[in-house]
Design a protein around this motif. Sequence first.
Motif, PDB file in Angstrom:
ATOM      1  N   LEU A 166       0.813  -1.215   0.000  1.00  0.00           N
ATOM      2  CA  LEU A 166       0.000   0.000   0.000  1.00  0.00           C
ATOM      3  C   LEU A 166       0.850   1.270   0.000  1.00  0.00           C
ATOM      4  N   LEU A 167       2.172   1.101  -0.155  1.00  0.00           N
ATOM      5  CA  LEU A 167       3.101   2.235  -0.218  1.00  0.00           C
ATOM      6  C   LEU A 167       2.967   3.145   1.001  1.00  0.00           C
ATOM      7  N   PRO A 169       4.584   3.816   5.133  1.00  0.00           N
ATOM      8  CA  PRO A 169       5.635   3.447   6.092  1.00  0.00           C
ATOM      9  C   PRO A 169       5.122   2.371   7.043  1.00  0.00           C
ATOM     10  N   VAL A 170       6.016   1.508   7.487  1.00  0.00           N
ATOM     11  CA  VAL A 170       5.601   0.399   8.348  1.00  0.00           C
ATOM     12  C   VAL A 170       4.935   0.884   9.633  1.00  0.00           C
ATOM     13  N   PRO A 171       5.496   1.888  10.353  1.00  0.00           N
ATOM     14  CA  PRO A 171       4.806   2.343  11.575  1.00  0.00           C
ATOM     15  C   PRO A 171       3.399   2.860  11.305  1.00  0.00           C
ATOM     16  N   THR A 172       3.227   3.557  10.183  1.00  0.00           N
ATOM     17  CA  THR A 172       1.898   4.048   9.820  1.00  0.00           C
ATOM     18  C   THR A 172       0.930   2.895   9.609  1.00  0.00           C
ATOM     19  N   MET A 173       1.396   1.837   8.942  1.00  0.00           N
ATOM     20  CA  MET A 173       0.528   0.694   8.690  1.00  0.00           C
ATOM     21  C   MET A 173       0.209  -0.047   9.977  1.00  0.00           C
ATOM     22  N   GLN A 174       1.182  -0.164  10.877  1.00  0.00           N
ATOM     23  CA  GLN A 174       0.923  -0.811  12.163  1.00  0.00           C
ATOM     24  C   GLN A 174      -0.195  -0.083  12.915  1.00  0.00           C
ATOM     25  N   GLY A 348      -2.332   6.703  -9.379  1.00  0.00           N
ATOM     26  CA  GLY A 348      -1.417   6.477  -8.277  1.00  0.00           C
ATOM     27  C   GLY A 348       0.032   6.512  -8.718  1.00  0.00           C
ATOM     28  N   PRO A 349       0.956   6.581  -7.751  1.00  0.00           N
ATOM     29  CA  PRO A 349       2.381   6.722  -8.082  1.00  0.00           C
ATOM     30  C   PRO A 349       2.957   5.545  -8.862  1.00  0.00           C
ATOM     31  N   ASP A 382       9.974   7.634  -3.412  1.00  0.00           N
ATOM     32  CA  ASP A 382      11.338   7.703  -2.892  1.00  0.00           C
ATOM     33  C   ASP A 382      11.647   6.514  -1.993  1.00  0.00           C
ATOM     34  N   ARG A 383      10.600   5.936  -1.365  1.00  0.00           N
ATOM     35  CA  ARG A 383      10.773   4.754  -0.519  1.00  0.00           C
ATOM     36  C   ARG A 383      10.597   3.451  -1.305  1.00  0.00           C
ATOM     37  N   PHE A 384      10.373   3.544  -2.605  1.00  0.00           N
ATOM     38  CA  PHE A 384       9.976   2.405  -3.434  1.00  0.00           C
ATOM     39  C   PHE A 384      11.157   1.972  -4.289  1.00  0.00           C
ATOM     40  N   ARG A 385      11.708   0.814  -3.987  1.00  0.00           N
ATOM     41  CA  ARG A 385      12.904   0.354  -4.688  1.00  0.00           C
ATOM     42  C   ARG A 385      12.756   0.341  -6.209  1.00  0.00           C
ATOM     43  N   PRO A 386      11.624  -0.144  -6.785  1.00  0.00           N
ATOM     44  CA  PRO A 386      11.518  -0.163  -8.247  1.00  0.00           C
ATOM     45  C   PRO A 386      11.674   1.206  -8.911  1.00  0.00           C
TER      46      PRO A 386
END
Length: 436
Positions: A166-167, A169-174, A348-349, A382-386
Amino acid sequence: MTIAHDAPGSAAEDAAHRVITGLGRDARARILSALARRFGDLDLAEDMMQEALLQALQVWPETGVPDSPEAWLMTTARHRGIDALRRRSVLRQKLPRLRVEQERAPVPQALDDPAAVVGDEHDLIHDDRLGLFFACAHPLLSQEDRIALTLRFLGGLSTTEVAHALLRPVPTMQQRIVRAKRRIRTLGIAFGVPRRDDLPERLAGVQRVIYLLYAEGFTRSEGTTHTREDLTAEAVRLARVLRELMPGSAETAGLLGLMLLTQARRPARTDDDGRPVPLAEQDRTRWDGRMIDEGITLTESAVAAPGAGPYAIQAAIAAVHAEADGWETTDWAQITVLYQLLQTHDDGPVVRLAGAVAHGRAHGMDAGLRRLDALAAEPALDRFRPFHIARALTLQELGEPHDAAAAYRRALELPGNEAEGEYLAAALAGLEDQRG
Protein backbone atom coordinates in the motif's frame (compact mmCIF):
# COMPACT_ATOMS: atom_id res chain seq x y z
CA MET A 1 3.06 -39.89 13.83
CA THR A 2 4.21 -40.60 17.39
CA ILE A 3 7.22 -39.04 19.06
CA ALA A 4 8.49 -40.39 22.36
CA HIS A 5 8.76 -37.92 25.21
CA ASP A 6 12.27 -37.14 26.49
CA ALA A 7 13.76 -34.56 28.82
CA PRO A 8 13.33 -30.80 28.20
CA GLY A 9 15.13 -29.79 25.04
CA SER A 10 14.59 -33.29 23.67
CA ALA A 11 13.96 -34.42 20.11
CA ALA A 12 10.21 -34.38 20.83
CA GLU A 13 10.27 -30.68 21.72
CA ASP A 14 12.45 -29.93 18.72
CA ALA A 15 10.03 -31.78 16.46
CA ALA A 16 7.06 -29.83 17.83
CA HIS A 17 8.87 -26.55 17.25
CA ARG A 18 9.80 -27.58 13.69
CA VAL A 19 6.21 -28.46 12.82
CA ILE A 20 4.83 -25.20 14.25
CA THR A 21 7.47 -23.16 12.45
CA GLY A 22 6.96 -25.13 9.25
CA LEU A 23 3.23 -24.46 9.13
CA GLY A 24 3.90 -21.24 7.27
CA ARG A 25 1.76 -18.16 6.90
CA ASP A 26 -0.68 -19.75 4.46
CA ALA A 27 -1.67 -22.48 6.94
CA ARG A 28 -2.11 -19.91 9.69
CA ALA A 29 -4.19 -17.75 7.36
CA ARG A 30 -6.43 -20.74 6.56
CA ILE A 31 -6.98 -21.41 10.25
CA LEU A 32 -7.66 -17.75 10.97
CA SER A 33 -10.08 -17.52 8.05
CA ALA A 34 -12.08 -20.49 9.29
CA LEU A 35 -12.14 -19.20 12.89
CA ALA A 36 -13.15 -15.68 11.88
CA ARG A 37 -15.99 -17.06 9.81
CA ARG A 38 -17.18 -19.37 12.56
CA PHE A 39 -17.05 -16.80 15.36
CA GLY A 40 -17.65 -13.61 13.36
CA ASP A 41 -14.87 -11.93 15.37
CA LEU A 42 -11.41 -11.35 13.91
CA ASP A 43 -9.81 -10.42 17.24
CA LEU A 44 -11.17 -13.51 18.97
CA ALA A 45 -10.05 -15.69 16.05
CA GLU A 46 -6.52 -14.29 16.22
CA ASP A 47 -6.30 -14.75 20.00
CA MET A 48 -7.59 -18.32 19.83
CA MET A 49 -5.17 -19.28 17.09
CA GLN A 50 -2.25 -17.97 19.15
CA GLU A 51 -3.49 -19.89 22.20
CA ALA A 52 -3.73 -23.06 20.12
CA LEU A 53 -0.16 -22.62 18.90
CA LEU A 54 1.08 -22.17 22.46
CA GLN A 55 -0.87 -25.22 23.63
CA ALA A 56 0.65 -27.28 20.81
CA LEU A 57 4.14 -26.39 21.99
CA GLN A 58 3.20 -27.61 25.49
CA VAL A 59 1.25 -30.74 24.53
CA TRP A 60 2.92 -32.20 21.45
CA PRO A 61 6.23 -33.05 23.13
CA GLU A 62 4.18 -35.21 25.55
CA THR A 63 1.66 -36.76 23.15
CA GLY A 64 3.50 -36.64 19.84
CA VAL A 65 2.82 -34.46 16.84
CA PRO A 66 -0.62 -35.35 15.40
CA ASP A 67 -1.03 -36.72 11.90
CA SER A 68 -2.78 -33.50 10.85
CA PRO A 69 -1.28 -30.61 12.86
CA GLU A 70 -3.40 -28.02 11.06
CA ALA A 71 -6.66 -29.80 11.90
CA TRP A 72 -5.52 -30.25 15.53
CA LEU A 73 -4.83 -26.52 15.80
CA MET A 74 -8.18 -25.67 14.24
CA THR A 75 -10.09 -27.94 16.63
CA THR A 76 -8.20 -26.65 19.67
CA ALA A 77 -8.67 -23.01 18.68
CA ARG A 78 -12.38 -23.60 18.06
CA HIS A 79 -12.84 -25.15 21.51
CA ARG A 80 -10.94 -22.27 23.09
CA GLY A 81 -13.17 -19.82 21.24
CA ILE A 82 -16.32 -21.45 22.57
CA ASP A 83 -14.86 -21.37 26.08
CA ALA A 84 -14.10 -17.67 25.65
CA LEU A 85 -17.66 -16.99 24.51
CA ARG A 86 -18.96 -18.68 27.63
CA ARG A 87 -17.32 -15.91 29.58
CA ARG A 88 -18.99 -13.22 27.51
CA SER A 89 -22.40 -11.72 27.80
CA VAL A 90 -23.13 -12.61 24.17
CA LEU A 91 -23.07 -16.33 24.92
CA ARG A 92 -26.83 -16.78 24.73
CA GLN A 93 -26.94 -15.22 21.25
CA LYS A 94 -23.91 -16.92 19.71
CA LEU A 95 -23.41 -20.32 21.30
CA PRO A 96 -26.64 -21.98 20.04
CA ARG A 97 -25.79 -20.92 16.48
CA LEU A 98 -22.25 -22.26 16.82
CA ARG A 99 -23.58 -25.62 18.05
CA VAL A 100 -25.88 -25.85 15.05
CA GLU A 101 -23.00 -25.00 12.70
CA GLN A 102 -20.84 -27.63 14.37
CA GLU A 103 -23.49 -30.29 13.75
CA ARG A 104 -23.88 -29.23 10.11
CA ALA A 105 -20.18 -29.04 9.32
CA PRO A 106 -17.79 -30.81 11.70
CA VAL A 107 -14.14 -29.87 11.36
CA PRO A 108 -12.43 -32.36 9.03
CA GLN A 109 -9.27 -34.22 9.97
CA ALA A 110 -7.38 -32.24 7.33
CA LEU A 111 -7.82 -28.74 6.04
CA ASP A 112 -6.83 -29.37 2.44
CA ASP A 113 -10.25 -27.97 1.55
CA PRO A 114 -10.79 -25.02 3.91
CA ALA A 115 -14.28 -24.52 2.51
CA ALA A 116 -15.34 -27.70 4.25
CA VAL A 117 -14.69 -26.23 7.68
CA VAL A 118 -17.92 -24.25 7.81
CA GLY A 119 -21.20 -24.86 6.08
CA ASP A 120 -24.26 -22.62 5.76
CA GLU A 121 -27.11 -23.31 3.40
CA HIS A 122 -27.42 -19.58 2.70
CA ASP A 123 -23.77 -19.13 1.71
CA LEU A 124 -23.15 -18.22 -1.90
CA ILE A 125 -19.37 -18.40 -1.68
CA HIS A 126 -18.18 -21.94 -1.18
CA ASP A 127 -14.49 -21.07 -0.98
CA ASP A 128 -13.87 -20.23 2.67
CA ARG A 129 -10.93 -17.91 2.08
CA LEU A 130 -12.65 -15.93 -0.66
CA GLY A 131 -15.76 -15.72 1.48
CA LEU A 132 -13.76 -14.10 4.27
CA PHE A 133 -12.23 -11.66 1.76
CA PHE A 134 -15.76 -10.48 1.01
CA ALA A 135 -16.58 -10.41 4.72
CA CYS A 136 -13.57 -8.19 5.43
CA ALA A 137 -14.67 -5.81 2.65
CA HIS A 138 -17.30 -4.39 5.02
CA PRO A 139 -18.66 -0.97 3.94
CA LEU A 140 -18.30 0.44 7.47
CA LEU A 141 -14.52 0.23 7.10
CA SER A 142 -12.50 2.48 4.81
CA GLN A 143 -11.26 0.87 1.62
CA GLU A 144 -7.63 0.89 2.75
CA ASP A 145 -8.53 -0.55 6.16
CA ARG A 146 -10.43 -3.38 4.49
CA ILE A 147 -7.53 -4.17 2.22
CA ALA A 148 -4.92 -3.93 4.98
CA LEU A 149 -6.83 -6.23 7.34
CA THR A 150 -7.52 -8.80 4.64
CA LEU A 151 -3.91 -8.90 3.47
CA ARG A 152 -2.56 -9.07 7.01
CA PHE A 153 -4.84 -11.62 8.63
CA LEU A 154 -6.44 -13.60 5.81
CA GLY A 155 -3.79 -13.20 3.11
CA GLY A 156 -1.00 -14.17 5.48
CA LEU A 157 1.23 -11.17 4.70
CA SER A 158 3.39 -9.53 7.34
CA THR A 159 2.76 -5.92 8.35
CA THR A 160 5.91 -4.96 6.44
CA GLU A 161 4.58 -6.62 3.28
CA VAL A 162 1.20 -4.92 3.68
CA ALA A 163 2.92 -1.56 4.11
CA HIS A 164 4.92 -2.19 0.94
CA ALA A 165 1.81 -3.19 -1.00
CA LEU A 166 0.00 0.00 0.00
CA LEU A 167 3.10 2.23 -0.22
CA ARG A 168 2.89 3.26 3.43
CA PRO A 169 5.63 3.45 6.09
CA VAL A 170 5.60 0.40 8.35
CA PRO A 171 4.81 2.34 11.58
CA THR A 172 1.90 4.05 9.82
CA MET A 173 0.53 0.69 8.69
CA GLN A 174 0.92 -0.81 12.16
CA GLN A 175 -1.13 2.04 13.63
CA ARG A 176 -3.72 1.76 10.88
CA ILE A 177 -4.28 -1.95 11.48
CA VAL A 178 -4.64 -1.40 15.24
CA ARG A 179 -7.18 1.39 14.65
CA ALA A 180 -9.11 -0.72 12.16
CA LYS A 181 -9.39 -3.60 14.61
CA ARG A 182 -10.52 -1.17 17.31
CA ARG A 183 -13.17 0.18 14.97
CA ILE A 184 -14.41 -3.35 14.29
CA ARG A 185 -14.83 -3.93 18.02
CA THR A 186 -16.47 -0.55 18.60
CA LEU A 187 -18.98 -0.95 15.79
CA GLY A 188 -19.58 -4.63 16.49
CA ILE A 189 -18.83 -5.60 12.89
CA ALA A 190 -19.33 -9.33 12.37
CA PHE A 191 -17.48 -11.20 9.66
CA GLY A 192 -20.38 -12.95 8.02
CA VAL A 193 -20.27 -13.72 4.31
CA PRO A 194 -22.48 -11.16 2.54
CA ARG A 195 -25.52 -12.09 0.46
CA ARG A 196 -25.55 -11.79 -3.32
CA ASP A 197 -27.04 -8.30 -3.30
CA ASP A 198 -24.08 -7.06 -1.23
CA LEU A 199 -21.34 -8.58 -3.39
CA PRO A 200 -21.07 -5.87 -6.08
CA GLU A 201 -20.27 -3.07 -3.61
CA ARG A 202 -17.54 -5.23 -2.05
CA LEU A 203 -16.13 -6.64 -5.28
CA ALA A 204 -13.56 -3.90 -5.94
CA GLY A 205 -11.96 -4.41 -2.53
CA VAL A 206 -11.73 -8.17 -3.02
CA GLN A 207 -10.23 -7.72 -6.48
CA ARG A 208 -7.64 -5.35 -5.03
CA VAL A 209 -6.64 -7.81 -2.32
CA ILE A 210 -6.16 -10.62 -4.83
CA TYR A 211 -4.17 -8.28 -7.09
CA LEU A 212 -1.88 -7.22 -4.23
CA LEU A 213 -1.41 -10.80 -3.06
CA TYR A 214 -0.27 -11.70 -6.55
CA ALA A 215 2.02 -8.66 -6.72
CA GLU A 216 3.73 -9.61 -3.45
CA GLY A 217 4.25 -13.16 -4.68
CA PHE A 218 5.50 -11.98 -8.08
CA THR A 219 8.22 -9.76 -6.55
CA ARG A 220 8.66 -10.22 -2.84
CA SER A 221 9.17 -7.14 -0.68
CA GLU A 222 11.35 -9.08 1.77
CA GLY A 223 12.86 -12.53 2.22
CA THR A 224 15.61 -14.46 0.48
CA THR A 225 13.90 -15.47 -2.77
CA HIS A 226 12.65 -13.19 -5.52
CA THR A 227 9.22 -14.80 -5.82
CA ARG A 228 6.68 -16.73 -3.75
CA GLU A 229 5.14 -19.24 -6.11
CA ASP A 230 2.66 -20.45 -3.51
CA LEU A 231 1.28 -16.91 -3.21
CA THR A 232 1.00 -16.29 -6.95
CA ALA A 233 -0.66 -19.68 -7.43
CA GLU A 234 -3.16 -18.96 -4.64
CA ALA A 235 -3.96 -15.53 -6.09
CA VAL A 236 -4.62 -17.06 -9.51
CA ARG A 237 -6.81 -19.72 -7.89
CA LEU A 238 -8.82 -17.09 -6.03
CA ALA A 239 -9.22 -15.06 -9.22
CA ARG A 240 -10.59 -18.15 -10.97
CA VAL A 241 -13.08 -18.75 -8.15
CA LEU A 242 -14.08 -15.08 -8.28
CA ARG A 243 -14.56 -15.34 -12.04
CA GLU A 244 -16.89 -18.33 -11.55
CA LEU A 245 -18.78 -16.46 -8.84
CA MET A 246 -19.27 -13.29 -10.90
CA PRO A 247 -18.88 -14.27 -14.57
CA GLY A 248 -20.40 -11.02 -15.82
CA SER A 249 -17.71 -8.81 -14.29
CA ALA A 250 -15.39 -7.35 -16.92
CA GLU A 251 -12.87 -6.37 -14.26
CA THR A 252 -12.75 -9.86 -12.79
CA ALA A 253 -12.04 -11.27 -16.25
CA GLY A 254 -9.40 -8.58 -16.71
CA LEU A 255 -7.80 -9.38 -13.35
CA LEU A 256 -7.54 -13.08 -14.16
CA GLY A 257 -6.28 -12.33 -17.66
CA LEU A 258 -3.62 -9.99 -16.26
CA MET A 259 -2.42 -12.59 -13.79
CA LEU A 260 -2.24 -15.37 -16.34
CA LEU A 261 -0.33 -13.23 -18.84
CA THR A 262 2.10 -12.21 -16.11
CA GLN A 263 2.38 -15.69 -14.61
CA ALA A 264 3.19 -17.07 -18.07
CA ARG A 265 6.63 -15.44 -17.80
CA ARG A 266 7.47 -17.27 -14.57
CA PRO A 267 9.86 -19.89 -16.05
CA ALA A 268 12.07 -17.15 -17.53
CA ARG A 269 11.97 -14.62 -14.69
CA THR A 270 14.88 -15.91 -12.62
CA ASP A 271 18.26 -17.41 -13.47
CA ASP A 272 19.79 -20.60 -12.12
CA ASP A 273 20.88 -18.76 -8.96
CA GLY A 274 17.40 -17.36 -8.34
CA ARG A 275 18.28 -13.81 -9.31
CA PRO A 276 15.71 -11.83 -11.33
CA VAL A 277 16.06 -11.65 -15.10
CA PRO A 278 14.79 -8.33 -16.54
CA LEU A 279 12.00 -8.54 -19.10
CA ALA A 280 14.35 -7.29 -21.81
CA GLU A 281 16.67 -10.26 -21.26
CA GLN A 282 14.14 -13.06 -20.79
CA ASP A 283 14.07 -16.10 -23.07
CA ARG A 284 10.53 -15.79 -24.40
CA THR A 285 10.53 -19.34 -25.71
CA ARG A 286 10.22 -20.38 -22.06
CA TRP A 287 7.00 -18.43 -21.56
CA ASP A 288 3.90 -20.58 -21.09
CA GLY A 289 2.04 -20.43 -24.41
CA ARG A 290 -1.20 -22.01 -23.18
CA MET A 291 -1.39 -19.60 -20.28
CA ILE A 292 -0.81 -16.70 -22.68
CA ASP A 293 -3.61 -17.90 -24.97
CA GLU A 294 -6.05 -18.14 -22.06
CA GLY A 295 -4.96 -14.75 -20.76
CA ILE A 296 -5.41 -13.06 -24.13
CA THR A 297 -8.87 -14.60 -24.56
CA LEU A 298 -9.92 -13.28 -21.15
CA THR A 299 -8.40 -9.88 -21.89
CA GLU A 300 -10.22 -9.54 -25.19
CA SER A 301 -13.54 -10.34 -23.51
CA ALA A 302 -12.79 -7.93 -20.65
CA VAL A 303 -11.86 -4.89 -22.74
CA ALA A 304 -14.92 -5.35 -24.95
CA ALA A 305 -17.38 -5.64 -22.04
CA PRO A 306 -19.23 -2.87 -20.19
CA GLY A 307 -17.49 -1.93 -16.97
CA ALA A 308 -13.95 -2.50 -18.22
CA GLY A 309 -11.53 -0.59 -16.01
CA PRO A 310 -7.99 -0.65 -14.62
CA TYR A 311 -7.54 -4.44 -14.51
CA ALA A 312 -8.75 -4.85 -18.08
CA ILE A 313 -6.37 -2.08 -19.19
CA GLN A 314 -3.43 -3.63 -17.34
CA ALA A 315 -4.29 -6.95 -18.93
CA ALA A 316 -4.21 -5.25 -22.33
CA ILE A 317 -0.72 -3.92 -21.53
CA ALA A 318 0.42 -7.40 -20.55
CA ALA A 319 -1.08 -8.75 -23.78
CA VAL A 320 1.00 -6.31 -25.86
CA HIS A 321 4.13 -7.63 -24.14
CA ALA A 322 3.01 -11.23 -24.63
CA GLU A 323 2.33 -10.78 -28.34
CA ALA A 324 5.69 -9.13 -29.10
CA ASP A 325 8.39 -11.32 -30.61
CA GLY A 326 11.00 -9.63 -28.42
CA TRP A 327 11.88 -6.58 -26.40
CA GLU A 328 12.95 -4.60 -29.46
CA THR A 329 9.70 -5.21 -31.33
CA THR A 330 7.40 -4.34 -28.40
CA ASP A 331 4.79 -1.73 -29.34
CA TRP A 332 5.79 0.84 -26.72
CA ALA A 333 3.68 3.54 -28.31
CA GLN A 334 0.55 1.45 -27.74
CA ILE A 335 1.64 0.65 -24.20
CA THR A 336 2.15 4.36 -23.51
CA VAL A 337 -1.37 5.14 -24.71
CA LEU A 338 -2.75 2.36 -22.52
CA TYR A 339 -0.94 3.76 -19.48
CA GLN A 340 -2.43 7.17 -20.22
CA LEU A 341 -5.85 5.55 -20.26
CA LEU A 342 -5.04 3.67 -17.05
CA GLN A 343 -4.20 6.94 -15.32
CA THR A 344 -7.77 8.13 -15.87
CA HIS A 345 -8.83 5.24 -13.59
CA ASP A 346 -5.84 5.07 -11.26
CA ASP A 347 -3.50 8.03 -11.04
CA GLY A 348 -1.42 6.48 -8.28
CA PRO A 349 2.38 6.72 -8.08
CA VAL A 350 3.06 3.17 -9.31
CA VAL A 351 0.96 3.72 -12.43
CA ARG A 352 2.74 7.03 -13.11
CA LEU A 353 6.09 5.29 -12.65
CA ALA A 354 5.24 2.54 -15.14
CA GLY A 355 3.86 5.14 -17.55
CA ALA A 356 7.09 7.13 -17.35
CA VAL A 357 9.15 4.03 -18.19
CA ALA A 358 6.90 3.23 -21.16
CA HIS A 359 7.06 6.85 -22.34
CA GLY A 360 10.86 6.65 -22.35
CA ARG A 361 10.80 3.48 -24.43
CA ALA A 362 8.39 5.03 -26.92
CA HIS A 363 9.82 8.55 -27.13
CA GLY A 364 13.46 8.27 -26.09
CA MET A 365 15.25 7.65 -22.83
CA ASP A 366 15.85 11.38 -22.27
CA ALA A 367 12.09 11.91 -22.28
CA GLY A 368 11.66 8.98 -19.94
CA LEU A 369 14.25 10.34 -17.50
CA ARG A 370 12.48 13.69 -17.40
CA ARG A 371 9.24 11.91 -16.50
CA LEU A 372 11.00 9.89 -13.81
CA ASP A 373 12.73 12.92 -12.33
CA ALA A 374 9.39 14.71 -12.15
CA LEU A 375 8.20 11.92 -9.84
CA ALA A 376 11.25 12.01 -7.57
CA ALA A 377 9.67 14.34 -5.03
CA GLU A 378 6.87 11.88 -4.20
CA PRO A 379 7.65 10.35 -0.77
CA ALA A 380 5.96 7.06 -1.63
CA LEU A 381 8.19 6.58 -4.67
CA ASP A 382 11.34 7.70 -2.89
CA ARG A 383 10.77 4.75 -0.52
CA PHE A 384 9.98 2.40 -3.43
CA ARG A 385 12.90 0.35 -4.69
CA PRO A 386 11.52 -0.16 -8.25
CA PHE A 387 11.51 3.61 -8.80
CA HIS A 388 15.26 3.84 -8.22
CA ILE A 389 15.87 0.71 -10.28
CA ALA A 390 14.01 2.35 -13.18
CA ARG A 391 16.16 5.49 -12.84
CA ALA A 392 19.35 3.41 -12.66
CA LEU A 393 18.53 1.47 -15.82
CA THR A 394 17.51 4.63 -17.68
CA LEU A 395 20.67 6.49 -16.66
CA GLN A 396 22.78 3.49 -17.58
CA GLU A 397 21.31 3.39 -21.08
CA LEU A 398 21.90 7.12 -21.41
CA GLY A 399 25.60 6.63 -20.67
CA GLU A 400 25.55 8.23 -17.21
CA PRO A 401 27.37 5.63 -15.10
CA HIS A 402 28.01 7.91 -12.10
CA ASP A 403 24.34 8.84 -11.68
CA ALA A 404 23.24 5.29 -12.48
CA ALA A 405 25.52 3.97 -9.72
CA ALA A 406 24.01 6.46 -7.26
CA ALA A 407 20.52 5.23 -8.19
CA TYR A 408 21.56 1.60 -7.69
CA ARG A 409 22.99 2.47 -4.26
CA ARG A 410 19.76 4.16 -3.27
CA ALA A 411 17.79 1.11 -4.43
CA LEU A 412 19.99 -1.14 -2.30
CA GLU A 413 19.26 1.00 0.77
CA LEU A 414 15.54 0.29 0.49
CA PRO A 415 13.56 -2.82 1.49
CA GLY A 416 13.42 -5.66 -0.99
CA ASN A 417 14.17 -9.34 -1.33
CA GLU A 418 17.74 -10.60 -1.12
CA ALA A 419 17.79 -12.17 -4.59
CA GLU A 420 16.94 -8.81 -6.12
CA GLY A 421 19.55 -7.19 -3.89
CA GLU A 422 22.19 -9.55 -5.27
CA TYR A 423 21.19 -8.60 -8.81
CA LEU A 424 21.44 -4.88 -7.99
CA ALA A 425 24.79 -5.32 -6.26
CA ALA A 426 26.16 -7.15 -9.31
CA ALA A 427 24.86 -4.41 -11.62
CA LEU A 428 26.47 -1.75 -9.41
CA ALA A 429 29.77 -3.64 -9.33
CA GLY A 430 29.73 -3.88 -13.13
CA LEU A 431 29.26 -0.12 -13.42
CA GLU A 432 32.09 0.58 -11.01
CA ASP A 433 34.38 -1.78 -12.97
CA GLN A 434 33.57 0.11 -16.17
CA ARG A 435 34.38 3.44 -14.51
CA GLY A 436 37.63 1.84 -13.49
